[in-house]
Design a protein around this motif. Structure first.
Motif, PDB file in Angstrom:
ATOM      1  N   UNK A 168       0.850  -1.191   0.000  1.00  0.00           N
ATOM      2  CA  UNK A 168       0.000   0.000   0.000  1.00  0.00           C
ATOM      3  C   UNK A 168       0.888   1.245   0.000  1.00  0.00           C
ATOM      4  N   UNK A 169       0.669   2.141  -0.950  1.00  0.00           N
ATOM      5  CA  UNK A 169       1.364   3.427  -0.998  1.00  0.00           C
ATOM      6  C   UNK A 169       0.382   4.525  -0.604  1.00  0.00           C
ATOM      7  N   UNK A 170       0.831   5.436   0.260  1.00  0.00           N
ATOM      8  CA  UNK A 170      -0.016   6.500   0.760  1.00  0.00           C
ATOM      9  C   UNK A 170       0.497   7.854   0.308  1.00  0.00           C
ATOM     10  N   UNK A 171      -0.408   8.832   0.252  1.00  0.00           N
ATOM     11  CA  UNK A 171      -0.038  10.231   0.047  1.00  0.00           C
ATOM     12  C   UNK A 171      -0.720  11.052   1.131  1.00  0.00           C
ATOM     13  N   UNK A 172      -0.224  12.265   1.329  1.00  0.00           N
ATOM     14  CA  UNK A 172      -0.816  13.162   2.305  1.00  0.00           C
ATOM     15  C   UNK A 172       0.012  13.268   3.563  1.00  0.00           C
ATOM     16  N   UNK A 173      -0.281  14.274   4.354  1.00  0.00           N
ATOM     17  CA  UNK A 173       0.424  14.481   5.603  1.00  0.00           C
ATOM     18  C   UNK A 173      -0.164  13.669   6.727  1.00  0.00           C
ATOM     19  N   UNK A 174       0.475  13.773   7.884  1.00  0.00           N
ATOM     20  CA  UNK A 174       0.010  13.034   9.058  1.00  0.00           C
ATOM     21  C   UNK A 174      -1.431  13.397   9.364  1.00  0.00           C
ATOM     22  N   UNK A 175      -2.223  12.377   9.609  1.00  0.00           N
ATOM     23  CA  UNK A 175      -3.619  12.588   9.974  1.00  0.00           C
ATOM     24  C   UNK A 175      -4.559  12.665   8.792  1.00  0.00           C
ATOM     25  N   UNK A 176      -4.034  12.754   7.566  1.00  0.00           N
ATOM     26  CA  UNK A 176      -4.934  12.830   6.405  1.00  0.00           C
ATOM     27  C   UNK A 176      -4.394  11.978   5.254  1.00  0.00           C
ATOM     28  N   UNK A 177      -3.751  10.909   5.573  1.00  0.00           N
ATOM     29  CA  UNK A 177      -3.203  10.050   4.528  1.00  0.00           C
ATOM     30  C   UNK A 177      -4.319   9.293   3.808  1.00  0.00           C
ATOM     31  N   UNK A 178      -4.126   9.118   2.517  1.00  0.00           N
ATOM     32  CA  UNK A 178      -5.051   8.300   1.740  1.00  0.00           C
ATOM     33  C   UNK A 178      -4.234   7.356   0.869  1.00  0.00           C
ATOM     34  N   UNK A 179      -4.866   6.304   0.424  1.00  0.00           N
ATOM     35  CA  UNK A 179      -4.189   5.307  -0.394  1.00  0.00           C
ATOM     36  C   UNK A 179      -4.042   5.844  -1.810  1.00  0.00           C
ATOM     37  N   UNK A 180      -2.797   5.934  -2.262  1.00  0.00           N
ATOM     38  CA  UNK A 180      -2.521   6.403  -3.622  1.00  0.00           C
ATOM     39  C   UNK A 180      -2.455   5.250  -4.612  1.00  0.00           C
ATOM     40  N   UNK A 181      -1.982   4.105  -4.153  1.00  0.00           N
ATOM     41  CA  UNK A 181      -1.841   2.956  -5.047  1.00  0.00           C
ATOM     42  C   UNK A 181      -1.771   1.679  -4.227  1.00  0.00           C
ATOM     43  N   UNK A 182      -2.265   0.624  -4.824  1.00  0.00           N
ATOM     44  CA  UNK A 182      -2.129  -0.715  -4.258  1.00  0.00           C
ATOM     45  C   UNK A 182      -1.263  -1.512  -5.214  1.00  0.00           C
ATOM     46  N   UNK A 183      -0.192  -2.105  -4.706  1.00  0.00           N
ATOM     47  CA  UNK A 183       0.814  -2.759  -5.536  1.00  0.00           C
ATOM     48  C   UNK A 183       0.582  -4.270  -5.626  1.00  0.00           C
ATOM     49  N   UNK A 184       1.347  -4.898  -6.521  1.00  0.00           N
ATOM     50  CA  UNK A 184       1.365  -6.359  -6.675  1.00  0.00           C
ATOM     51  C   UNK A 184      -0.031  -6.923  -6.895  1.00  0.00           C
ATOM     52  N   UNK A 185      -0.686  -6.423  -7.933  1.00  0.00           N
ATOM     53  CA  UNK A 185      -2.065  -6.831  -8.197  1.00  0.00           C
ATOM     54  C   UNK A 185      -2.133  -8.112  -9.032  1.00  0.00           C
ATOM     55  N   UNK A 186      -1.017  -8.818  -9.167  1.00  0.00           N
ATOM     56  CA  UNK A 186      -1.064 -10.088  -9.892  1.00  0.00           C
ATOM     57  C   UNK A 186      -1.869 -11.136  -9.128  1.00  0.00           C
ATOM     58  N   UNK A 187      -2.163 -10.876  -7.851  1.00  0.00           N
ATOM     59  CA  UNK A 187      -2.967 -11.807  -7.055  1.00  0.00           C
ATOM     60  C   UNK A 187      -4.445 -11.441  -7.081  1.00  0.00           C
ATOM     61  N   UNK A 188      -4.814 -10.450  -7.861  1.00  0.00           N
ATOM     62  CA  UNK A 188      -6.202 -10.002  -7.940  1.00  0.00           C
ATOM     63  C   UNK A 188      -7.107 -11.145  -8.386  1.00  0.00           C
ATOM     64  N   UNK A 189      -8.297 -11.225  -7.785  1.00  0.00           N
ATOM     65  CA  UNK A 189      -9.234 -12.260  -8.175  1.00  0.00           C
ATOM     66  C   UNK A 189     -10.439 -12.293  -7.265  1.00  0.00           C
ATOM     67  N   UNK A 190     -11.338 -13.237  -7.488  1.00  0.00           N
ATOM     68  CA  UNK A 190     -12.535 -13.333  -6.648  1.00  0.00           C
ATOM     69  C   UNK A 190     -12.201 -13.894  -5.270  1.00  0.00           C
ATOM     70  N   UNK A 191     -12.930 -13.456  -4.292  1.00  0.00           N
ATOM     71  CA  UNK A 191     -12.726 -13.948  -2.936  1.00  0.00           C
ATOM     72  C   UNK A 191     -13.638 -13.220  -1.980  1.00  0.00           C
TER      73      UNK A 191
END
Length: 207
Positions: A95-118
């Motif tokens: 998980x990669x985040x952006x923003x300062x302390x207290x207001x971080x949000x997810x900018x990107x989710x990595x290693x999506x080769x495991x993506x699938x139903x579940x």
């Protein structure tokens, strides 16, 4: 306004995030991922990981086997929720985040080769299980992570079964035992998993 935090180790980034932001990141996964091949979740392979852990730590076999039985019993009897798009390996380093302390949000989710139903509960359990052992690896680097684990369990339990969440998180920690860098650390992680399972069992209805 928000700046990337690439210079900050990803493990440290994740400690500052609101758990609800992690849920929102999973909500944003492409829904057609349910059409891909399904991979069993970590907790669904508890017997395999228990055998590997016993092979490495035979003196702890009774505890490992009792943990596995407890995890399997709950996984097999609690409703995991609907089948949705899942990441499959959703933990803090992905998980990669952006923003300062207290207001971080997810900018990107990595290693999506495991993506699938579940089931969403398994992605959330994967994140919580990895966080649960993080402080034991470097207490000075990750102080306060236990508080984040508690916040994750509370926040994630709003949208998933709190019993199944804890049991499946214990199953994730069980899956980490064979790869622990030291036997003594593996025993610590076993205790972490046992505590998570106890939290699940404490929430089971009486009778």
């Amino acid at each position: 306004m928000a700046s990337a935090v690439a210079s900050t180790p990803r493990h440290e980034q994740a400690l500052a995030v609101d758990p609800h932001e992690l849920v929102r990141a999973l909500d944003a996964l492409p829904p057609d991922a349910v059409l891909l091949e399904r991979r069993p979740a970590w907790a669904e392979r508890s017997a395999h990981y228990a055998r590997s852990a016993v092979g490495r730590l035979p003196a702890l076999a009774p505890r490992i086997e009792a943990l596995e039985r407890g995890v399997r019993r709950i996984v097999e009897t609690r409703d995991p929720g609907p089948v949705v798009a899942t990441h499959g390996d959703f933990y803090e380093a992905n998980v990669l985040l952006v923003g300062g302390a207290g207001c971080r949000r997810v900018a990107a989710v990595l290693d999506v080769d495991t993506l699938g139903p579940g089931h969403r509960v398994d992605d959330l359990a994967c994140m919580t299980g990895h966080l649960a052992v993080l402080e034991t690896l470097a207490p000075q680097v990750y102080p306060g992570v236990r508080g984040l684990v508690d916040r994750c369990l509370a926040a994630f339990g709003e949208s998933t079964d709190p019993v199944g969440l804890r049991a499946r998180t214990a199953g994730v920690v069980l899956s980490l035992l064979p790869g622990a860098p030291r036997d003594a650390l593996a025993e610590v992680w076993l205790a972490v998993a046992e505590e998570l399972l106890a939290g699940a069992e404490d929430r089971l209805p009486l009778g």
